[in-house]
Design a protein around this motif. Structure first.
Motif, short mmCIF file in Angstrom:
data_model
loop_
_atom_site.label_atom_id
_atom_site.label_comp_id
_atom_site.label_asym_id
_atom_site.label_seq_id
_atom_site.Cartn_x
_atom_site.Cartn_y
_atom_site.Cartn_z
N HIS A 1 0.82 -1.30 0.36
CA HIS A 1 0.18 0.17 0.05
C HIS A 1 0.88 1.29 0.07
O HIS A 1 0.89 1.92 -0.43
N ILE A 2 2.17 1.17 0.99
CA ILE A 2 2.62 2.89 0.94
C ILE A 2 3.83 2.31 -0.44
O ILE A 2 3.80 3.30 -0.92
N GLN A 3 4.14 1.90 -1.20
CA GLN A 3 4.63 1.57 -2.59
C GLN A 3 3.85 2.33 -3.17
O GLN A 3 4.22 2.90 -4.60
N VAL A 4 2.92 1.55 -3.28
CA VAL A 4 2.06 1.97 -4.46
C VAL A 4 1.28 3.44 -4.41
O VAL A 4 1.20 4.15 -5.37
N THR A 5 0.87 4.43 -2.71
CA THR A 5 0.51 5.49 -2.68
C THR A 5 1.65 6.21 -2.38
O THR A 5 1.67 7.16 -3.47
N SER B 1 -7.15 3.27 7.48
CA SER B 1 -8.42 2.94 6.93
C SER B 1 -8.17 2.34 5.71
O SER B 1 -9.09 1.99 5.75
N SER B 2 -7.27 2.62 4.86
CA SER B 2 -7.18 1.99 3.53
C SER B 2 -7.28 0.47 4.18
O SER B 2 -8.01 -0.28 3.08
N LEU B 3 -6.66 0.07 4.75
CA LEU B 3 -5.99 -1.26 5.30
C LEU B 3 -7.42 -1.87 6.25
O LEU B 3 -7.04 -3.39 6.64
N ASN B 4 -8.21 -0.85 6.42
CA ASN B 4 -8.72 -1.62 7.40
C ASN B 4 -8.21 -2.26 9.36
O ASN B 4 -9.12 -3.21 9.11
N MET B 5 -7.59 -1.41 9.45
CA MET B 5 -6.63 -1.45 10.36
C MET B 5 -6.89 -0.34 11.37
O MET B 5 -6.67 0.68 11.29
#
Length: 349
Positions: A28-32, A42-46
């Motif tokens: 997620h961090i790489q792509v964002t 929030s994106s990871l529902n964590m």
């Protein structure tokens, strides 16, 4: 690799869960690019508390860098993700899906990313990243590359970077695109790809679709004819795949035209061509640019599309039989597999 994973699942099932979780955070961090902890949670529902602990661990391992603007992946993190990809695909069950689709439809390569593009912005970005990686793999210097428009192709363009193998490439719109949103037009995407990679581009300033008389007139224009002739000789073609009815609405087709598409069983759209459930062409929009017969001359045809809602459409285009590579997501892949199981009679020859 599969045997080791099976042993881990039996003896250390928690280990795989932890690996998947940390892989998802890094990806997620790489792509964002750069992201704050709250946004990422929030994106990871964590929960932020769980994420904080994981981020601290990944930082200690040198896989993440923390800046005032947010978190970003380190070079070591990028290398680890690259090395982990085959293992993670096996763990997620994507390797089997890829092979099932590859063997049923007879394509050279299938790349599947986790998730559903219909519901996840991250998966849409990941689909673009995977599409860009496939294009870099097949591209060579001084290639002519034709690209279509659409939101998925825009994501592919956004994830391209300067590459020694792509600096002398010529990017061309596969077809006219005036009339769509500017950022989704094939012209815009071709120019973005060229700027991102250090290549060159040319534009095709003609409408996306038109009447037969206007089409015949435009195709005789020397400048347009010269660009179209070059497009039709592209070595690589990269294109999106759309749902027929969605694309008809996006292109502002008349009620009569939309009804005709429904009556002939149009299910998918690519290049302005509409395909039915068996992969037959049932309608063609008069458009200046790449034709289906030109795909037979191209060395590499890459289709990029995802989302559960597009699964059947993607299967229909694959049945036409001109794709060499498919880049899709997990949700679409499961729908494609359902089609292949239900419609054994339409197996490609």
């Amino acid at each position: 690799m599969r045997e080791i994973l099976n042993i881990q699942k039996q003896l250390l099932p928690d280990l795989l869960d932890i690996m998947k979780k940390r892989y998802s955070i890094l990806r997620h961090i790489q792509v964002t690019g750069v992201v704050g902890r709250r946004t990422l949670a929030s994106s990871l529902n964590m929960t932020e508390r769980i994420l904080r602990a994981e981020v601290e661990y990944l930082k200690e391992q040198g896989l993440l860098e923390i800046e005032t603007s947010g978190m970003k992946i380190s070079e070591s993190g990028r290398k680890l993700l690259e090395d982990m990809e085959p293992l993670v695909k096996e763990a997620f069950g994507l390797t089997d899906l890829e092979e099932q689709i590859r063997s049923f439809f007879g394509v050279s390569q299938v790349v599947i990313v986790p998730g559903d593009s219909d519901t996840s912005a991250f998966t849409r970005k990941e689909l673009g990243r995977a599409g860009a990686a496939v294009l870099r793999k097949y591209a060579a210097n001084e290639d002519v590359i034709a690209v279509t428009g659409g939101s998925t192709m825009a994501e592919v363009a956004n994830h391209l970077t300067t590459s020694a193998s792509m600096k002398k490439n010529l990017f061309l719109p596969a077809r006219g695109g005036l009339g769509e949103s500017v950022e989704l037009q094939a012209n815009t995407i071709a120019s973005t790809m060229a700027k991102k990679t250090g290549g060159k581009y040319r534009l095709l300033h003609v409408p996306d679709h038109m009447g037969e008389e206007a089409y015949q007139s435009l195709i005789q224009d020397p400048q347009i004819k010269e660009i179209v002739d070059t497009v039709r000789k592209s070595r690589i073609v990269v294109h999106g795949i759309g749902d027929a009815m969605v694309m008809a609405r996006r292109r502002k087709a008349s009620a009569e035209a939309t009804q005709n598409l429904q009556e002939v069983g149009a299910l998918a759209e690519a290049f302005g061509y509409y395909f039915d459930r068996q992969g037959n062409v049932v309608h063609r929009m008069p458009t200046v640019g790449l034709r289906l017969e030109d795909l037979q001359q191209a060395e590499v045809v890459i289709g990029v599309g995802g989302g559960k809602s597009k699964g059947e459409a993607i299967a229909s285009v694959l049945l036409y039989g001109q794709e060499d590579v498919l880049v899709t997501d997990e949700a679409a892949a499961h729908e494609i597999i359902k089609r292949s199981h239900h419609d054994v009679s339409i197996r490609p020859s």
